[in-house]
Design a protein around this motif. Structure first.
Motif, short mmCIF file in Angstrom:
data_model
loop_
_atom_site.label_atom_id
_atom_site.label_comp_id
_atom_site.label_asym_id
_atom_site.label_seq_id
_atom_site.Cartn_x
_atom_site.Cartn_y
_atom_site.Cartn_z
N CYS A 71 0.85 -1.19 0.00
CA CYS A 71 0.00 0.00 0.00
C CYS A 71 0.89 1.24 0.00
O CYS A 71 1.99 1.22 0.53
CB CYS A 71 -0.90 0.03 1.23
N THR A 72 0.38 2.30 -0.59
CA THR A 72 1.09 3.57 -0.57
C THR A 72 0.46 4.44 0.51
O THR A 72 -0.75 4.70 0.48
CB THR A 72 0.99 4.27 -1.93
N TYR A 73 1.26 4.87 1.45
CA TYR A 73 0.81 5.73 2.54
C TYR A 73 1.34 7.14 2.31
O TYR A 73 2.46 7.31 1.82
CB TYR A 73 1.31 5.19 3.89
N ARG A 74 0.54 8.13 2.66
CA ARG A 74 0.93 9.51 2.44
C ARG A 74 0.71 10.32 3.70
O ARG A 74 -0.36 10.31 4.28
CB ARG A 74 0.12 10.11 1.30
N TYR A 75 1.76 11.01 4.13
CA TYR A 75 1.67 11.93 5.26
C TYR A 75 1.00 13.22 4.81
O TYR A 75 1.02 13.56 3.62
CB TYR A 75 3.06 12.26 5.80
N PRO A 76 0.40 13.99 5.73
CA PRO A 76 -0.20 15.26 5.35
C PRO A 76 0.82 16.23 4.71
O PRO A 76 0.44 17.09 3.94
CB PRO A 76 -0.72 15.83 6.67
N SER A 77 2.09 16.06 5.01
CA SER A 77 3.10 16.94 4.42
C SER A 77 3.35 16.63 2.95
O SER A 77 4.03 17.39 2.26
CB SER A 77 4.42 16.80 5.19
N GLY A 78 2.80 15.51 2.45
CA GLY A 78 2.98 15.14 1.05
C GLY A 78 3.96 14.01 0.85
O GLY A 78 4.02 13.43 -0.23
N TYR A 79 4.74 13.68 1.86
CA TYR A 79 5.68 12.56 1.76
C TYR A 79 4.90 11.26 1.67
O TYR A 79 3.95 11.04 2.41
CB TYR A 79 6.61 12.55 2.98
N SER A 80 5.29 10.38 0.75
CA SER A 80 4.62 9.09 0.62
C SER A 80 5.65 7.97 0.66
O SER A 80 6.82 8.16 0.33
CB SER A 80 3.81 9.03 -0.66
N TYR A 81 5.19 6.80 1.08
CA TYR A 81 6.04 5.64 1.13
C TYR A 81 5.20 4.39 0.89
O TYR A 81 3.98 4.41 1.06
CB TYR A 81 6.80 5.54 2.46
N VAL A 82 5.85 3.31 0.50
CA VAL A 82 5.18 2.04 0.23
C VAL A 82 5.56 1.06 1.32
O VAL A 82 6.73 0.92 1.67
CB VAL A 82 5.58 1.49 -1.14
N ALA A 83 4.56 0.40 1.90
CA ALA A 83 4.78 -0.58 2.96
C ALA A 83 3.70 -1.66 2.84
O ALA A 83 2.70 -1.47 2.15
CB ALA A 83 4.69 0.11 4.33
N PRO A 84 3.92 -2.78 3.51
CA PRO A 84 2.90 -3.84 3.46
C PRO A 84 1.54 -3.34 3.97
O PRO A 84 1.46 -2.54 4.91
CB PRO A 84 3.46 -4.92 4.39
N CYS A 85 0.50 -3.82 3.34
CA CYS A 85 -0.85 -3.44 3.76
C CYS A 85 -1.19 -4.14 5.07
O CYS A 85 -0.69 -5.21 5.36
CB CYS A 85 -1.86 -3.86 2.70
N PRO A 86 -2.07 -3.52 5.87
CA PRO A 86 -2.46 -4.14 7.14
C PRO A 86 -3.31 -5.38 6.92
O PRO A 86 -3.90 -5.62 5.95
CB PRO A 86 -3.26 -3.06 7.85
#
Length: 87
Positions: free
Chosen positions: A72-87
């Motif tokens: 999954c791609t997660y995105r912080y409110p600051s705009g930074y995004s990263y890919v990590a395993p989905c829950p």
């Protein structure tokens, strides 16, 4: 058509600056557009390139999703995004 073939390496180089999923979509779109333009009739080269590009982008997106299963791609409110395993 020759202008398109000259621009193709430039676009491929720009696609290398993006994430892996974006690379798959861009590569699929460019390949599909080239194949669509080559396979179409003389009067319909542009239409063949557009349809081939759209189909190639869809296939590239599916290939990108298959290469990162359960990611999954997660995105912080600051705009930074990263890919990590989905829950």
């Amino acid at each position: 058509m020759t202008k398109f073939l000259l621009v193709l390496p430039l676009l491929a180089g720009l696609a290398a600056c993006q994430s892996t999923t974006d690379q798959n979509v861009a590569t699929g779109a460019l390949t599909g557009a080239a194949v669509g333009a080559i396979a179409s009739d003389d009067g319909d080269k542009l239409e063949g390139a557009v349809l081939g590009g759209a189909a190639g982008a869809a296939v590239g997106s599916l290939v990108g999703a298959a290469n990162q299963p359960r990611q999954c791609t997660y995105r912080y409110p600051s705009g930074y995004s990263y890919v990590a395993p989905c829950p």
